[in-house]
Design a protein around this motif. Structure first.
Motif, PDB file in Angstrom:
ATOM      1  N   ARG A  47     -59.364 -33.109  58.710  1.00 25.04           N
ATOM      2  CA  ARG A  47     -58.940 -34.162  57.779  1.00 25.04           C
ATOM      3  C   ARG A  47     -57.543 -34.646  58.035  1.00 25.04           C
ATOM      4  O   ARG A  47     -56.472 -34.751  57.157  1.00 25.04           O
ATOM      5  N   PHE A  48     -57.149 -34.954  59.383  1.00 18.96           N
ATOM      6  CA  PHE A  48     -55.890 -35.334  59.594  1.00 18.96           C
ATOM      7  C   PHE A  48     -55.547 -36.438  58.984  1.00 18.96           C
ATOM      8  O   PHE A  48     -56.285 -37.559  58.819  1.00 18.96           O
ATOM      9  N   GLY A  49     -54.507 -36.419  58.595  1.00 17.66           N
ATOM     10  CA  GLY A  49     -53.858 -37.663  57.441  1.00 17.66           C
ATOM     11  C   GLY A  49     -54.432 -37.418  56.215  1.00 17.66           C
ATOM     12  O   GLY A  49     -54.131 -38.508  55.227  1.00 17.66           O
ATOM     13  N   LEU A  50     -54.746 -36.580  55.719  1.00 21.37           N
ATOM     14  CA  LEU A  50     -55.088 -36.357  54.116  1.00 21.37           C
ATOM     15  C   LEU A  50     -53.873 -36.785  53.348  1.00 21.37           C
ATOM     16  O   LEU A  50     -53.934 -37.369  52.234  1.00 21.37           O
ATOM     17  N   ALA A  51     -52.593 -36.532  53.703  1.00 20.30           N
ATOM     18  CA  ALA A  51     -51.511 -37.041  53.095  1.00 20.30           C
ATOM     19  C   ALA A  51     -50.599 -37.484  54.107  1.00 20.30           C
ATOM     20  O   ALA A  51     -50.567 -36.954  55.257  1.00 20.30           O
TER      21      ALA A  51
END
Length: 194
Positions: free
Chosen positions: A182-186
């Protein structure tokens, strides 16, 4: 919104001389001038970022819509950018961005959730605000929840489609192996200098 559950909305409260003043505006996908229609679970406004994307010295508002259906793909996600004006606050004109927009890298796929998080900052050093939008469930190299981040660069007329950049853990120079991470979740940012 109009009986549609979890469509989402954003209230904008304006300030004057450092204090909030009376009255506000509400924006949603059934507001005049806003592209797309309210849909169940769109979650318009789940993520927000402010920055001057069109170089007119007025702040604009990027609004994440991770549940937006795009080209028949459920919850592919989108970002609406509402432009600020000196006299009227936020205008009822927007640009709608998603993977699959002209010049934007990536393919809209079901449950990518593009726009689950957004940020504004100067990422190319030109002292103009750029937009970052996450797609934490984007598929990369066969991993369905690998995740990706799009960077859409600003210029004098607003955000521009080309060159957009798509970053994943499979991008050359990015450390870490591709997986269901989930790269880029934040995402985060910094203000332009100068």
């Amino acid at each position: 919104v109009d009986g549609v559950a979890d469509a989402g909305a954003v209230n904008v409260l304006y300030s004057s001389r450092g204090r909030l003043r009376g009255g506000d505006e509400i924006f949603h996908q059934d507001s005049r001038g806003i592209k797309a229609s309210p849909g169940r679970g769109d979650r318009f406004g789940i993520a927000l970022a402010a920055g001057d994307f069109n170089g007119d010295r007025e702040h604009d508002l990027a609004v994440g819509i991770p549940g937006e259906d795009v080209r028949g793909e459920d919850d592919a996600g989108a970002v609406s950018v509402l432009y600020g004006t000196e006299s009227n606050g936020i205008s009822s004109r927007d640009d709608l961005w998603h993977q699959g927009s002209a010049g934007i890298d990536g393919i809209p796929q079901a449950f990518d959730l593009f726009g689950l998080d957004v940020a504004a900052g100067d990422f190319d050093g030109d002292r103009r605000w750029d937009l970052v939008a996450s797609a934490p469930h984007d598929s990369v190299q066969g991993f369905t929840d690998a995740g990706a981040v799009n960077v859409i660069y600003g210029h004098g007329g607003g955000l521009r489609e080309d060159p957009d950049e798509l970053w994943t853990q499979g991008t050359r120079g990015i450390k870490g192996a591709v997986g269901n991470d989930r790269f880029g979740l934040a995402v985060g940012s910094g203000a332009p200098g100068g």
